[in-house]
Design a protein around this motif. Sequence first.
Motif, PDB file in Angstrom:
ATOM      1  N   SER A 153      78.084  12.291  23.138  1.00 25.80           N
ATOM      2  CA  SER A 153      78.738  12.677  22.049  1.00 25.80           C
ATOM      3  C   SER A 153      78.757  14.218  21.585  1.00 25.80           C
ATOM      4  CB  SER A 153      78.000  11.965  20.581  1.00 25.80           C
ATOM      5  OG  SER A 153      76.577  12.518  20.358  1.00 25.80           O
ATOM      6  N   HIS A 154      77.839  14.980  22.276  1.00 27.28           N
ATOM      7  CA  HIS A 154      77.786  16.340  22.259  1.00 27.28           C
ATOM      8  C   HIS A 154      77.795  16.524  23.842  1.00 27.28           C
ATOM      9  CE1 HIS A 154      76.084  15.280  18.413  1.00 27.28           C
ATOM     10  NE2 HIS A 154      76.080  16.497  18.001  1.00 27.28           N
ATOM     11  N   ALA A 155      78.832  17.598  23.957  1.00 29.54           N
ATOM     12  CA  ALA A 155      79.266  18.141  25.057  1.00 29.54           C
ATOM     13  C   ALA A 155      78.213  18.844  25.803  1.00 29.54           C
ATOM     14  CB  ALA A 155      80.493  18.922  25.675  1.00 29.54           C
ATOM     15  N   LEU A 156      78.247  19.232  27.034  1.00 26.92           N
ATOM     16  CA  LEU A 156      77.250  20.031  27.881  1.00 26.92           C
ATOM     17  C   LEU A 156      77.940  20.924  28.989  1.00 26.92           C
ATOM     18  CD1 LEU A 156      74.514  17.446  29.055  1.00 26.92           C
ATOM     19  CD2 LEU A 156      74.382  18.954  27.330  1.00 26.92           C
ATOM     20  N   LYS A 197      70.881  30.823  34.055  1.00 30.62           N
ATOM     21  CA  LYS A 197      71.394  31.162  32.414  1.00 30.62           C
ATOM     22  C   LYS A 197      72.131  32.136  32.253  1.00 30.62           C
ATOM     23  CE  LYS A 197      68.220  32.078  28.390  1.00 30.62           C
ATOM     24  NZ  LYS A 197      66.857  32.099  27.792  1.00 30.62           N
ATOM     25  N   ASN A 198      72.105  33.266  32.993  1.00 33.34           N
ATOM     26  CA  ASN A 198      72.985  34.332  32.843  1.00 33.34           C
ATOM     27  C   ASN A 198      74.140  34.474  33.710  1.00 33.34           C
ATOM     28  OD1 ASN A 198      71.432  35.342  30.551  1.00 33.34           O
ATOM     29  ND2 ASN A 198      69.800  35.747  32.256  1.00 33.34           N
ATOM     30  N   ALA A 199      74.367  33.304  34.398  1.00 28.64           N
ATOM     31  CA  ALA A 199      75.430  33.459  35.309  1.00 28.64           C
ATOM     32  C   ALA A 199      76.860  33.383  34.432  1.00 28.64           C
ATOM     33  CB  ALA A 199      75.569  32.169  36.258  1.00 28.64           C
ATOM     34  N   ALA A 200      77.748  34.327  34.973  1.00 27.40           N
ATOM     35  CA  ALA A 200      79.127  34.542  34.407  1.00 27.40           C
ATOM     36  C   ALA A 200      80.270  33.936  35.172  1.00 27.40           C
ATOM     37  CB  ALA A 200      79.352  36.098  34.124  1.00 27.40           C
ATOM     38  N   THR A 201      79.962  33.112  36.466  1.00 24.60           N
ATOM     39  CA  THR A 201      80.821  32.394  37.191  1.00 24.60           C
ATOM     40  C   THR A 201      80.474  31.273  37.493  1.00 24.60           C
ATOM     41  OG1 THR A 201      79.759  33.393  39.211  1.00 24.60           O
ATOM     42  CG2 THR A 201      81.637  34.486  38.268  1.00 24.60           C
ATOM     43  N   ASP A 202      81.394  30.219  37.898  1.00 26.72           N
ATOM     44  CA  ASP A 202      81.203  29.075  38.216  1.00 26.72           C
ATOM     45  C   ASP A 202      80.354  28.126  37.007  1.00 26.72           C
ATOM     46  OD1 ASP A 202      82.269  28.915  40.542  1.00 26.72           O
ATOM     47  OD2 ASP A 202      80.253  29.180  41.724  1.00 26.72           O
ATOM     48  N   ILE A 203      81.029  28.325  35.827  1.00 26.52           N
ATOM     49  CA  ILE A 203      80.748  27.649  34.493  1.00 26.52           C
ATOM     50  C   ILE A 203      81.504  26.423  34.310  1.00 26.52           C
ATOM     51  CG2 ILE A 203      80.193  28.066  32.028  1.00 26.52           C
ATOM     52  CD1 ILE A 203      79.868  30.995  32.680  1.00 26.52           C
ATOM     53  N   VAL A 204      80.991  25.330  34.152  1.00 28.10           N
ATOM     54  CA  VAL A 204      81.682  24.034  33.860  1.00 28.10           C
ATOM     55  C   VAL A 204      81.305  23.603  32.273  1.00 28.10           C
ATOM     56  CG1 VAL A 204      82.111  21.721  34.424  1.00 28.10           C
ATOM     57  CG2 VAL A 204      81.256  23.368  36.341  1.00 28.10           C
ATOM     58  N   ASP A 243      81.432  13.119  35.327  1.00 28.69           N
ATOM     59  CA  ASP A 243      81.746  14.420  35.484  1.00 28.69           C
ATOM     60  C   ASP A 243      80.435  15.492  35.297  1.00 28.69           C
ATOM     61  OD1 ASP A 243      84.373  14.105  35.555  1.00 28.69           O
ATOM     62  OD2 ASP A 243      84.779  14.483  33.375  1.00 28.69           O
ATOM     63  N   LEU A 244      79.479  14.849  34.591  1.00 30.42           N
ATOM     64  CA  LEU A 244      78.361  15.509  34.548  1.00 30.42           C
ATOM     65  C   LEU A 244      77.718  15.655  36.119  1.00 30.42           C
ATOM     66  CD1 LEU A 244      76.143  17.069  32.983  1.00 30.42           C
ATOM     67  CD2 LEU A 244      75.079  14.792  32.403  1.00 30.42           C
ATOM     68  N   ARG A 245      77.488  14.613  36.666  1.00 35.36           N
ATOM     69  CA  ARG A 245      76.732  14.259  37.958  1.00 35.36           C
ATOM     70  C   ARG A 245      77.619  14.988  39.012  1.00 35.36           C
ATOM     71  NH1 ARG A 245      72.637  10.534  38.039  1.00 35.36           N
ATOM     72  NH2 ARG A 245      72.526   9.233  36.222  1.00 35.36           N
ATOM     73  N   ALA A 246      78.909  14.793  38.900  1.00 37.97           N
ATOM     74  CA  ALA A 246      80.080  15.613  39.884  1.00 37.97           C
ATOM     75  C   ALA A 246      79.654  17.127  39.919  1.00 37.97           C
ATOM     76  CB  ALA A 246      81.447  15.226  39.602  1.00 37.97           C
ATOM     77  N   ALA A 247      79.676  17.822  38.644  1.00 37.15           N
ATOM     78  CA  ALA A 247      79.350  18.853  38.483  1.00 37.15           C
ATOM     79  C   ALA A 247      78.135  19.633  38.895  1.00 37.15           C
ATOM     80  CB  ALA A 247      79.736  19.306  36.985  1.00 37.15           C
TER      81      ALA A 247
END
Length: 225
Positions: free
Chosen positions: A142-145, A151-158, A166-170
């Motif tokens: 109900s609340h997205a992730l 923690k501070n990565a600015a690339t490859d953000i899903v 989708d959570l497991r695949a990402a």
Amino acid sequence: MFSGRQLVIATQHDKEKVIAPILEKELGVQCLIPSGFNTDLLGTFTGEIERNLDPLSTAREKCLRAMEVTGCDLGVASEGSFGPHPEMVFAPADGELLIFIDKKQNLEIVARKLSTVTNFSGQQVRNEQELMDFARKAQFPSHALILRPGKNAATDIVKGIVNEADLRAAYDTLFARYGSVFVETDMRAMYNPMRMQVIEQATQLLAAKMVSLCPKCRTPGFSVT
């Protein structure tokens, strides 16, 4: 003073769903949303774009930009901040700020709501069990992730993950590439019902201030501090 006038809500994250009904009922305004309005230009929670202004200045800038593109002389914008509660340092807090601007009356009214009702959190996870344990505590789906390498990565953000597949695949994709994954709550309003509730509470406070008139000059926004 406000009845019958158009008011723009400076948002791209569905905040109008809780803001508009309150302001239309209490003030008699007609709310609208600017088409294609990008509030992320002033900063993102995930840090790809840094927020260079303080929360009040950011909200004010959002509001003024939305008023400019729509031609409205009434506007509302909000800005959220998340972190430790100022008095209960081990408890996370959601601080929501709303600003109302009336260019016609040269008026600015601000309301703030600080709440511990939030799932704001993040964790570096080393396996799927840790990932799913975090997801459960964060009230997923109900609340997205959000997932990213660190923690501070600015690339490859899903972002905006709202189902387990989708959570497991990402997670599998990022873990295979980086060997570790950081999971965090998606604090954008349309993906976080708890945050939306706090925005609604802040809007109620704002509306109450806007209909409260100074006993002497009759200016809206009167409150006893």
